[in-house]
Scaffold this motif. Structure first.
Motif, PDB file in Angstrom:
ATOM      1  N   UNK A   1      50.405  -9.585  43.593  1.00 13.48           N
ATOM      2  CA  UNK A   1      49.158  -8.914  43.232  1.00 13.48           C
ATOM      3  C   UNK A   1      49.477  -7.660  42.436  1.00 13.48           C
ATOM      4  N   UNK A   2      48.497  -7.204  41.682  1.00 13.07           N
ATOM      5  CA  UNK A   2      48.625  -5.922  40.989  1.00 13.07           C
ATOM      6  C   UNK A   2      48.143  -4.776  41.876  1.00 13.07           C
ATOM      7  N   UNK A   3      47.221  -5.128  42.801  1.00 13.12           N
ATOM      8  CA  UNK A   3      46.634  -4.121  43.694  1.00 13.12           C
ATOM      9  C   UNK A   3      46.070  -4.839  44.915  1.00 13.12           C
ATOM     10  N   UNK A   4      45.900  -4.111  45.993  1.00 11.59           N
ATOM     11  CA  UNK A   4      45.329  -4.677  47.211  1.00 11.59           C
ATOM     12  C   UNK A   4      43.812  -4.482  47.182  1.00 11.59           C
ATOM     13  N   UNK A   5      43.134  -5.476  46.648  1.00  9.75           N
ATOM     14  CA  UNK A   5      41.688  -5.466  46.535  1.00  9.75           C
ATOM     15  C   UNK A   5      41.199  -6.881  46.817  1.00  9.75           C
ATOM     16  N   UNK A   6      40.159  -7.010  47.611  1.00 10.29           N
ATOM     17  CA  UNK A   6      39.687  -8.315  48.075  1.00 10.29           C
ATOM     18  C   UNK A   6      39.480  -9.326  46.941  1.00 10.29           C
ATOM     19  N   UNK A   7      38.734  -8.963  45.921  1.00  8.20           N
ATOM     20  CA  UNK A   7      38.441  -9.898  44.833  1.00  8.20           C
ATOM     21  C   UNK A   7      39.715 -10.306  44.102  1.00  8.20           C
ATOM     22  N   UNK A   8      40.606  -9.357  43.908  1.00 11.63           N
ATOM     23  CA  UNK A   8      41.884  -9.635  43.236  1.00 11.63           C
ATOM     24  C   UNK A   8      42.752 -10.553  44.105  1.00 11.63           C
ATOM     25  N   UNK A   9      42.805 -10.281  45.400  1.00 14.40           N
ATOM     26  CA  UNK A   9      43.540 -11.136  46.337  1.00 14.40           C
ATOM     27  C   UNK A   9      43.003 -12.558  46.279  1.00 14.40           C
ATOM     28  N   UNK A  10      41.692 -12.705  46.291  1.00  8.78           N
ATOM     29  CA  UNK A  10      41.091 -14.044  46.247  1.00  8.78           C
ATOM     30  C   UNK A  10      41.408 -14.748  44.931  1.00  8.78           C
ATOM     31  N   UNK A  11      41.333 -14.030  43.827  1.00  7.11           N
ATOM     32  CA  UNK A  11      41.624 -14.634  42.517  1.00  7.11           C
ATOM     33  C   UNK A  11      43.070 -15.097  42.430  1.00  7.11           C
TER      34      UNK A  11
ATOM     35  N   UNK B   1      49.308  -5.581  52.031  1.00  5.79           N
ATOM     36  CA  UNK B   1      48.059  -6.294  51.727  1.00  5.79           C
ATOM     37  C   UNK B   1      47.206  -6.325  52.989  1.00  5.79           C
ATOM     38  N   UNK B   2      46.078  -5.626  52.935  1.00  2.00           N
ATOM     39  CA  UNK B   2      45.199  -5.539  54.105  1.00  2.00           C
ATOM     40  C   UNK B   2      43.722  -5.748  53.743  1.00  2.00           C
ATOM     41  N   UNK B   3      43.423  -6.027  52.478  1.00  2.00           N
ATOM     42  CA  UNK B   3      42.032  -6.097  52.029  1.00  2.00           C
ATOM     43  C   UNK B   3      41.282  -7.327  52.551  1.00  2.00           C
ATOM     44  N   UNK B   4      41.974  -8.421  52.802  1.00  2.00           N
ATOM     45  CA  UNK B   4      41.340  -9.630  53.320  1.00  2.00           C
ATOM     46  C   UNK B   4      42.426 -10.653  53.628  1.00  2.00           C
ATOM     47  N   UNK B   5      41.972 -11.788  54.159  1.00  2.00           N
ATOM     48  CA  UNK B   5      42.867 -12.899  54.469  1.00  2.00           C
ATOM     49  C   UNK B   5      42.931 -13.852  53.273  1.00  2.00           C
ATOM     50  N   UNK B   6      44.106 -14.262  52.837  1.00  2.00           N
ATOM     51  CA  UNK B   6      44.170 -15.239  51.750  1.00  2.00           C
ATOM     52  C   UNK B   6      43.519 -16.571  52.131  1.00  2.00           C
TER      53      UNK B   6
END
Length: 120
Positions: free
Chosen positions: A12-22, A53-58
């Motif tokens: 990831x580039x950053x720990x952000x929910x939408x980015x993690x999901x993408x 990574x703590x923004x959401x679950x993959x």
């Protein structure tokens, strides 16, 4: 058909929910495509994330892709000093009709550094 384990990872580039999901979607779609799989072929999928990574679950991204009937699990990777940050790893178990050495493991973005021997 045998059950095979398919490995994959992406950064990831950053720990952000939408980015993690993408990024999770990008990785899972590539793993499915490269191994000619459908969700009916899957036995289970295990996701791990580095501790940053703590923004959401993959697995939430996989469920949104239609993996609701597939057993999914998330875990945290060990916090090893100097390890590559912001990594989502996947171990997918699937019925696959090919020899183990022909399984397509998928490492994307900076995750290719983790397993150059397996990255395509």
């Amino acid at each position: 058909m045998r059950i095979r384990a398919i490995r994959g990872a992406i950064t990831l580039d950053r720990d952000e929910k939408e980015h993690l999901h993408a990024r999770t979607t990008e990785l899972v779609e590539a793993m499915m495509r490269e191994n000619s799989l459908s969700t009916d072929d899957l036995v289970s999928v295990v996701f791990t994330c580095t501790p940053d990574i703590v923004s959401d679950f993959p697995a939430a991204a996989a469920r949104a892709m239609g993996f609701g009937a597939v057993p999914l699990m998330c875990a945290q990777e060990m916090a090893v000093p100097g390890a590559l940050p912001l990594v989502v790893r996947v171990m997918m178990h699937a019925y696959l009709d090919r020899p183990r050495d022909e399984v397509a493991h998928v490492y994307l973005r900076d995750a290719v550094k983790l397993r150059r021997d397996l990255a395509q």
